[in-house]
Write a protein that holds these residues in place. Sequence first.
Motif, PDB file in Angstrom:
ATOM      1  N   SER A   8       2.912   3.540 -12.163  1.00  0.00           N
ATOM      2  CA  SER A   8       2.989   2.260 -11.454  1.00  0.00           C
ATOM      3  C   SER A   8       3.075   2.515  -9.953  1.00  0.00           C
ATOM      4  O   SER A   8       3.338   3.632  -9.510  1.00  0.00           O
ATOM      5  N   GLU A  35      -5.155   7.609 -20.641  1.00  0.00           N
ATOM      6  CA  GLU A  35      -5.531   6.356 -19.985  1.00  0.00           C
ATOM      7  C   GLU A  35      -6.473   6.618 -18.818  1.00  0.00           C
ATOM      8  O   GLU A  35      -7.448   5.892 -18.612  1.00  0.00           O
ATOM      9  N   LYS A  43     -10.024  -4.382  -9.987  1.00  0.00           N
ATOM     10  CA  LYS A  43      -9.767  -4.204 -11.422  1.00  0.00           C
ATOM     11  C   LYS A  43      -9.338  -2.775 -11.752  1.00  0.00           C
ATOM     12  O   LYS A  43      -9.161  -2.432 -12.914  1.00  0.00           O
ATOM     13  N   ASP A  44      -9.215  -1.958 -10.733  1.00  0.00           N
ATOM     14  CA  ASP A  44      -8.841  -0.557 -10.920  1.00  0.00           C
ATOM     15  C   ASP A  44      -7.362  -0.459 -11.287  1.00  0.00           C
ATOM     16  O   ASP A  44      -6.553  -1.282 -10.858  1.00  0.00           O
ATOM     17  N   ARG A  45      -7.028   0.549 -12.062  1.00  0.00           N
ATOM     18  CA  ARG A  45      -5.629   0.801 -12.391  1.00  0.00           C
ATOM     19  C   ARG A  45      -5.142   2.121 -11.803  1.00  0.00           C
ATOM     20  O   ARG A  45      -3.976   2.461 -11.907  1.00  0.00           O
ATOM     21  N   SER A  46      -6.068   2.886 -11.184  1.00  0.00           N
ATOM     22  CA  SER A  46      -5.679   4.162 -10.591  1.00  0.00           C
ATOM     23  C   SER A  46      -6.607   4.508  -9.432  1.00  0.00           C
ATOM     24  O   SER A  46      -7.622   5.165  -9.630  1.00  0.00           O
ATOM     25  N   SER A  49      -4.085   1.245  -8.371  1.00  0.00           N
ATOM     26  CA  SER A  49      -4.031  -0.192  -8.609  1.00  0.00           C
ATOM     27  C   SER A  49      -4.060  -0.944  -7.285  1.00  0.00           C
ATOM     28  O   SER A  49      -3.785  -0.372  -6.225  1.00  0.00           O
TER      29      SER A  49
END
Length: 292
Positions: free
Chosen positions: A31, A55, A230-233, A235
């Motif tokens: 996070s 992930e 929309k990226d998580r890495s 975020s």
Amino acid sequence: MKKLFPFALIVLLSSVLVSHQPAHYKSPLLSADCYVSCFSSEVTERFRQEAMSPEFAAMHPLPRKYTVTQPRGERVQFKAPDGTTALGYAIKSKISSNNWILVIQEWWGMNDNILREAEELAEELGNVNVLALDMYDGKVAVTPDSAMKLVQGATRERLENIVRGGIAYAGSKARIFTIGWCFGGMWSLQSSLLAGNQAAGCIMYYGRPENNLEKLKTLQCDVLGIFGSKDRSPSPEVVKRFEEDMRTVGKNLRLHMYDAGHGFANPSNPSYDKVATADAHTKAIAFIKERL
């Protein structure tokens, strides 16, 4: 009772096998808060931990085969500060120039997709020498599992030596631009930090930003940040914190957030967004030309 024994034995063996799976398969994406507080190590090390998670691997499906045709560049070797040999792919400007751009690979390695990027930059910019850095010392991943192994083996010390060797190869009078994607986006910023007063401009595509304010204070160039909402890495929360950090230390960040996911600028990625890629590329070329 005899019938139950084999079943119980299977369950026991299964639980033992699961508990002994490699640790990197259990690491989740971090996070925004955890990326700052959960580890005391460098941001590059925290990325390395995250890049070994399933992930993260899921955001990098198998790339389609691509082969560079009629390349202008050539494979080169140069000395790293630790005395070892580093590798790269160089395209010299058609006219004499002290402008250089270091091109830094995705987590796959210096594959033909990166050579294509190098060739296109050389063609469009004209009076710029291009050097793609081989951050994996000649190794290229073809599956997410092999990419995870290469990331795991890529220590910060080795990567810094490769970058410093590339800067020395360009020469003490070189004006250094950097560009990279994902892993390379993170190392684009790190390379500009290492370039010191030779840094002329940094372009980072969806790479992990530096969050050490003391390091950011030493940055000597503007940054063009290209990210996906929309990226998580990283975020959007991490990107926002980077924007705040750059403002805090008085550095110029030109930020562009696209309605796209991780890897959207890679034609071999299912997240590929042709329109966003074209717009980001136009902005990247303009960013460099403004500073030539």
